[in-house]
Design an enzyme around this catalytic site. Structure first.
Site, PDB file in Angstrom:
ATOM      1  N   HIS A 169       0.848  -1.200   0.000  1.00 51.05           N
ATOM      2  CA  HIS A 169       0.000   0.000   0.000  1.00 51.05           C
ATOM      3  C   HIS A 169       0.883   1.249   0.000  1.00 51.05           C
ATOM      4  CE1 HIS A 169      -2.917   2.989   1.192  1.00 51.05           C
ATOM      5  NE2 HIS A 169      -3.862   2.142   0.864  1.00 51.05           N
TER       6      HIS A 169
ATOM      7  N   GLU B 156      -4.006   1.228  -7.621  1.00 52.25           N
ATOM      8  CA  GLU B 156      -4.365   2.363  -6.770  1.00 52.25           C
ATOM      9  C   GLU B 156      -3.456   3.539  -7.079  1.00 52.25           C
ATOM     10  OE1 GLU B 156      -6.561   1.576  -2.861  1.00 52.25           O
ATOM     11  OE2 GLU B 156      -4.442   1.510  -2.454  1.00 52.25           O
TER      12      GLU B 156
ATOM     13  N   GLY C  96     -11.765   4.996   3.038  1.00 49.34           N
ATOM     14  CA  GLY C  96     -12.663   5.791   3.878  1.00 49.34           C
ATOM     15  C   GLY C  96     -14.100   5.293   3.899  1.00 49.34           C
TER      16      GLY C  96
HETATM   17  P1  PGA Z   1      -9.652   5.717  -0.044  1.00 42.65           P
HETATM   18  O1  PGA Z   1      -8.446   4.731   0.316  1.00 42.65           O
HETATM   19  O2  PGA Z   1     -10.789   4.869  -0.536  1.00 42.65           O
HETATM   20  O3  PGA Z   1      -9.971   6.406   1.254  1.00 42.65           O
HETATM   21  O4  PGA Z   1      -9.162   6.641  -1.091  1.00 42.65           O
HETATM   22  C1  PGA Z   1      -8.136   3.637  -0.510  1.00 42.65           C
HETATM   23  C2  PGA Z   1      -6.987   2.861   0.073  1.00 42.65           C
HETATM   24  O5  PGA Z   1      -6.177   3.448   0.783  1.00 42.65           O
HETATM   25  O6  PGA Z   1      -6.849   1.664  -0.160  1.00 42.65           O
END
Ligand code: PGA
Length: 243
Positions: free
Chosen positions: A89, A161, A225
Site C-alpha cells: 500500500h 491504486e 474511507g
Molecule cells: P480511499 O483509500 O478509498 O480512502 O481513497 C483507498 C486505500 O487506501 O486503499
C-alpha cells in the site's frame, strides 16, 4: 480463478472500538459473502472473525519469525483465520519506507502461509504528469513479484491504486482505469501465461461506484474511507457484489 467481483475494505486506523461495535451492528446479516473482505485495524480483527466475516490484515511482517517487536507474521495471521492481506500500500511505501524488496518478501511469506496477497501498485501524481504510469506499474510489478511462481501468481490480487487518488476524492477517468488495468493484466499474461484479478482503489465511494463498476475489466474495488461507514460500504457492496 473466481469470476465474481470482490470488495475489500481497508479501515486503516480510523475507528474507535465503539464505532467498530456500531459498524458491526449495522452490517450484520448484510455482507456474509466471501466476496466482501474487511481489513480492520489489526487490534479489532477478532471482532470481525467472531461474526464470520471474510477478514484480511492491512500489513504483515517481512520476516517469518523472530525478534520483531510490534509485528505480526503471515503465519500467525493465517493461524487466526485470515484469508487476505494488503501489501505494498502506498501509505506503507511512503510512511514506512517499504520498498519492492520488502514487499516481495511479504508476498512470499503470505503465499507460504496460504493467504491471498492484495498487491497495491499505482503512480504518484508527478509520475502521472510525466506520462510514466505504465513504466512505474511495470517496474513495481516485476520487482514485487520477483521469483513468484506461475502457480502462485493466480492466487494474487493486484489493486491498481493511483497514489494521487487515495483519500483525495479524485479519481482517474474511466478510460484511464480501463487502460491501466488492461496493461497490468496483459503484463502478467505475457510473463506468466496466466490471468489474474485486478481491482481498482482510490476514492471509491457510493457516488462514483456505479460508474466505476461499469468498467468491464475491473474485478472489484479496494475501499478505504467509505469502508468505515456502514451505510456507504453497504451501498458499494450492493452495487458491486449483490447485483
Ligand atoms: P480511499 O483509500 O478509498 O480512502 O481513497 C483507498 C486505500 O487506501 O486503499
Amino acid at each position: 480463478m473466481e469470476n465474481k467481483k470482490i470488495v475489500i475494505g481497508n479501515q486503516k486506523i480510523y475507528m474507535s472500538v465503539n464505532e467498530v461495535g456500531e459498524f458491526l451492528k449495522e452490517i450484520t446479516g448484510k455482507v456474509l459473502t466471501s466476496n466482501v473482505v474487511i481489513c480492520p485495524t489489526t487490534l479489532y480483527i477478532p471482532y470481525f472473525l467472531k461474526h464470520r466475516y471474510s477478514v484480511g490484515i492491512q500489513n504483515v511482517c517481512e520476516y517469518d519469525v523472530g525478534q520483531y517487536t510490534g509485528e505480526v507474521s503471515a503465519q500467525q495471521a493465517s493461524e487466526i483465520g485470515l484469508k487476505y492481506a494488503l501489501v505494498g500500500h502506498s501509505e506503507r511505501r511512503s510512511y514506512y519506507n517499504e520498498d519492492n524488496d520488502v514487499i516481495n518478501s511479504k508476498i512470499k511469506n503470505l503465499l507460504k502461509a496460504n493467504i491471498i496477497p492484495v498487491l497495491c501498485v499505482g503512480e504518484t501524481s508527478e509520475e502521472k504528469n510525466l506520462f510514466k504510469t505504465k513504466k512505474v506499474l511495470k517496474s513495481d510489478l516485476i520487482s514485487c513479484l520477483n521469483k513468484v511462481s506461475s502457480e502462485d501468481i493466480e492466487k494474487i490480487i493486484i489493486a491498481y491504486e493511483p497514489v494521487w487518488a487515495i483519500g483525495t476524492k479524485r479519481i482517474p477517468t474511466m478510460a484511464e482505469i480501463k487502460s491501466n488495468v488492461a496493461y497490468i493484466k496483459d503484463l502478467i499474461k505475457q510473463i506468466y501465461k496466466k490471468e489474474i484479478r485486478v481491482i481498482y482503489g482510490g476514492s471509491v465511494n457510493p457516488n462514483n461506484i456505479e460508474k466505476l463498476n461499469r468498467i468491464d475489466n475491473v474485478d472489484g474495488f479496494l475501499v478505504g474511507g467509505s469502508s468505515t461507514k456502514a451505510e456507504e460500504f453497504l451501498k458499494i457492496i450492493e452495487v458491486v457484489v449483490n447485483q
